[in-house]
Design an enzyme around this catalytic site. Structure first.
Site, PDB file in Angstrom:
ATOM      1  N   THR A 164       0.825  -1.217   0.000  1.00  0.00           N
ATOM      2  CA  THR A 164       0.000   0.000   0.000  1.00  0.00           C
ATOM      3  C   THR A 164       0.857   1.264   0.000  1.00  0.00           C
ATOM      4  O   THR A 164       0.599   2.223  -0.736  1.00  0.00           O
ATOM      5  CB  THR A 164      -0.930   0.012   1.226  1.00  0.00           C
ATOM      6  OG1 THR A 164      -1.705  -1.184   1.237  1.00  0.00           O
ATOM      7  CG2 THR A 164      -1.853   1.211   1.194  1.00  0.00           C
ATOM      8  N   GLN A 198      -5.225  -2.313  -2.808  1.00  0.00           N
ATOM      9  CA  GLN A 198      -5.042  -0.933  -2.339  1.00  0.00           C
ATOM     10  C   GLN A 198      -4.342  -0.107  -3.420  1.00  0.00           C
ATOM     11  O   GLN A 198      -3.321  -0.532  -3.981  1.00  0.00           O
ATOM     12  CB  GLN A 198      -4.213  -0.912  -1.055  1.00  0.00           C
ATOM     13  CG  GLN A 198      -4.862  -1.608   0.123  1.00  0.00           C
ATOM     14  CD  GLN A 198      -4.520  -3.081   0.220  1.00  0.00           C
ATOM     15  OE1 GLN A 198      -4.082  -3.682  -0.748  1.00  0.00           O
ATOM     16  NE2 GLN A 198      -4.705  -3.660   1.397  1.00  0.00           N
ATOM     17  N   GLN A 220     -10.054   1.974  -3.631  1.00  0.00           N
ATOM     18  CA  GLN A 220      -9.672   1.494  -2.305  1.00  0.00           C
ATOM     19  C   GLN A 220      -8.445   2.258  -1.811  1.00  0.00           C
ATOM     20  O   GLN A 220      -7.426   2.327  -2.496  1.00  0.00           O
ATOM     21  CB  GLN A 220      -9.356  -0.002  -2.333  1.00  0.00           C
ATOM     22  CG  GLN A 220      -8.967  -0.558  -0.965  1.00  0.00           C
ATOM     23  CD  GLN A 220      -8.719  -2.053  -0.985  1.00  0.00           C
ATOM     24  OE1 GLN A 220      -8.804  -2.698  -2.030  1.00  0.00           O
ATOM     25  NE2 GLN A 220      -8.402  -2.624   0.165  1.00  0.00           N
ATOM     26  N   ASP A 221      -8.542   2.853  -0.611  1.00  0.00           N
ATOM     27  CA  ASP A 221      -7.408   3.555   0.013  1.00  0.00           C
ATOM     28  C   ASP A 221      -6.932   4.753  -0.819  1.00  0.00           C
ATOM     29  O   ASP A 221      -5.748   4.881  -1.118  1.00  0.00           O
ATOM     30  CB  ASP A 221      -6.239   2.601   0.260  1.00  0.00           C
ATOM     31  CG  ASP A 221      -6.549   1.555   1.301  1.00  0.00           C
ATOM     32  OD1 ASP A 221      -7.689   1.524   1.791  1.00  0.00           O
ATOM     33  OD2 ASP A 221      -5.661   0.752   1.629  1.00  0.00           O
ATOM     34  N   ASP A 242     -12.234   2.343   2.896  1.00  0.00           N
ATOM     35  CA  ASP A 242     -11.239   3.061   3.709  1.00  0.00           C
ATOM     36  C   ASP A 242     -10.566   4.178   2.911  1.00  0.00           C
ATOM     37  O   ASP A 242      -9.335   4.308   2.933  1.00  0.00           O
ATOM     38  CB  ASP A 242     -10.162   2.096   4.225  1.00  0.00           C
ATOM     39  CG  ASP A 242     -10.734   0.915   4.978  1.00  0.00           C
ATOM     40  OD1 ASP A 242     -11.846   1.045   5.518  1.00  0.00           O
ATOM     41  OD2 ASP A 242     -10.076  -0.139   5.033  1.00  0.00           O
ATOM     42  N   ARG A 298     -13.990   2.889  10.560  1.00  0.00           N
ATOM     43  CA  ARG A 298     -13.762   1.628  11.258  1.00  0.00           C
ATOM     44  C   ARG A 298     -12.393   1.687  11.899  1.00  0.00           C
ATOM     45  O   ARG A 298     -11.463   2.336  11.395  1.00  0.00           O
ATOM     46  CB  ARG A 298     -13.918   0.427  10.341  1.00  0.00           C
ATOM     47  CG  ARG A 298     -12.976   0.321   9.150  1.00  0.00           C
ATOM     48  CD  ARG A 298     -13.196  -1.017   8.472  1.00  0.00           C
ATOM     49  NE  ARG A 298     -12.338  -1.195   7.303  1.00  0.00           N
ATOM     50  CZ  ARG A 298     -12.142  -2.372   6.719  1.00  0.00           C
ATOM     51  NH1 ARG A 298     -12.715  -3.460   7.206  1.00  0.00           N
ATOM     52  NH2 ARG A 298     -11.381  -2.478   5.644  1.00  0.00           N
ATOM     53  N   TRP A 300      -9.075   1.000  12.605  1.00  0.00           N
ATOM     54  CA  TRP A 300      -7.836   0.350  12.185  1.00  0.00           C
ATOM     55  C   TRP A 300      -6.905   0.214  13.388  1.00  0.00           C
ATOM     56  O   TRP A 300      -6.238  -0.788  13.565  1.00  0.00           O
ATOM     57  CB  TRP A 300      -7.189   1.173  11.064  1.00  0.00           C
ATOM     58  CG  TRP A 300      -6.015   0.515  10.407  1.00  0.00           C
ATOM     59  CD1 TRP A 300      -5.633  -0.799  10.529  1.00  0.00           C
ATOM     60  CD2 TRP A 300      -5.078   1.120   9.518  1.00  0.00           C
ATOM     61  NE1 TRP A 300      -4.519  -1.045   9.763  1.00  0.00           N
ATOM     62  CE2 TRP A 300      -4.159   0.118   9.131  1.00  0.00           C
ATOM     63  CE3 TRP A 300      -4.921   2.403   9.010  1.00  0.00           C
ATOM     64  CZ2 TRP A 300      -3.091   0.367   8.263  1.00  0.00           C
ATOM     65  CZ3 TRP A 300      -3.868   2.647   8.151  1.00  0.00           C
ATOM     66  CH2 TRP A 300      -2.962   1.650   7.770  1.00  0.00           C
TER      67      TRP A 300
END
Length: 381
Positions: A164, A198, A220-221, A242, A298, A300
């Site tokens: 990532t 990611q 994503q990300d 996220d 959420r 992490w």
């Protein structure tokens, strides 16, 4: 007979042990709640104390015009700023952003404004710690786009997956970075059920960084708000899973957060890993829209911290609001707060019991640029 007596003794022992464990558990839970309440109280009083010190410093700062004096490094850099131009048609000093960055000597001590003409720049940009005080300046009417499509699973030069961290189209390790009127993009799609998808549009790891009228497009990300003090103003941030994540201490003001989730996803994944860290995301006067169903955040990290204030939440926000990422131990440790939000998604009826509806005092530390200590480093774009 002896066997029967032994049975009763064992039963009595188990009963006493159960009572002891129950009391210990209740005591532990009470201690946790007490510690949590103490932290909230400390956070409020610490904010009030810092506000008094700021007011005192402002009154004593000669020629400050109602603002605190910039920190010494930044003040010196602003006094000696230079400007270079990037244009793909060859009319500027450089044709690519990478060429402009490579022209700057290491351990730079002055503000370098890289004015970028409209266009789509297919470049992977990395700004090392040795190049602080850089500004990307785009055209307000037609912001330039820096685009890429790397994912965590793509192999790097060493043959290993990028992961990532290195998937970012633009990665900034330097301090005092500023971006104005820019688009940061990662076009890699998120495929539900796959791993290592990611795909970061921008990673910001330097401190005292500001983004004005910028857009972040991904899936994503999207935005890796990795670490440091950061300020986002009038920005558009789009993604699904996220799509704002990291350990940064960041203030998002007047930002549009747009979900492109196909099913259920999360807007933020803040990674505050211990109670002593001053990190967390604060959103004020923002808007949440888009598709799918989303959690506001959420956890992490075990002590994840996110606050939404004066924010419009569309119906895509799930009634529960927040997710503990499958670890109920985090329920008593995270700090997830909402303050005077509006819209169908702001209905608090179905919220998880461990989310907080903030009082005026509790919201105070999170609703100004002082949250990111901006008084000494935020400059007008």
């Amino acid at each position: 007979m002896a066997s029967k007596s032994l049975f009763y003794l064992n039963t009595l022992f188990i009963l006493l042990l159960s009572i002891f464990c129950l009391k210990s558990s209740s005591s532990s839970l009470l201690d946790t709640e007490t510690d949590y309440t103490r932290w909230v109280s400390w956070n409020v009083h610490n904010h009030q104390k810092r506000a008094m010190l700021r007011a005192k410093s402002t009154n004593q700062a000669p020629g400050a015009d109602g603002k605190l004096v910039l920190d010494d490094k930044l003040r010196q850099a602003e006094m000696n700023s230079v400007r270079v131009n990037v244009s793909q048609d060859g009319t500027g000093d450089f044709k690519t952003i990478g060429e402009a960055i490579n022209s700057i000597p290491p351990y730079n001590t002055r503000r370098v404004i890289i004015a970028i003409k409209p266009g789509v720049y297919r470049e992977k940009i990395f700004i090392p710690r040795t190049l602080p005080f850089l500004t990307f300046l785009g055209d307000w009417s037609e912001p330039p786009t820096i685009t890429g499509n790397d994912t965590a699973s793509v192999s790097g030069n060493d043959g290993k997956p990028l992961r990532t961290y290195q998937s970012a189209t633009v990665a900034v390790d330097a301090n005092y970075f500023v971006a104005i009127n820019m688009k940061f993009e990662n076009t890699a799609p998120h495929v539900i059920g796959t791993r290592q998808g990611q795909a970061v549009a921008l990673r910001i790891s330097g401190t005292k960084a500001a983004f004005y009228n910028c857009s972040f497009y991904g899936d994503q990300d999207t935005l890796y708000d990795h670490k440091g003090l950061h300020y986002f103003n009038n920005c558009f941030i789009q993604g699904s899973v996220d799509f704002i994540f990291g350990s940064g201490r960041s203030f998002y003001e007047n930002c549009h957060l747009n979900s492109i989730a196909k099913k259920v996803a999360s807007l933020t994944a803040q990674k505050r890993s211990n109670s002593s860290l001053a990190s967390g995301f604060s959103f004020k006067d923002s808007t949440i829209t888009g598709s799918g169903l989303i959690y506001l955040g959420r956890a992490w990290g075990d002590y994840s911290r996110v606050v939404f204030s004066y924010t419009y939440m569309d119906k895509i926000v799930l009634p529960q609001g927040w997710n503990d990422w499958g670890d109920q131990r985090r329920d008593s440790r995270v700090y997830y707060g909402e303050y005077k939000c509006t819209g169908p998604g702001s209905n608090l009826t179905g919220r998880v019991t461990w989310a907080r509806v903030l009082t005026d005092e509790e919201a105070g530390p999170f609703i100004g640029t002082y949250y990111v200590e901006g008084d000494t480093w935020l400059i007008s774009p």
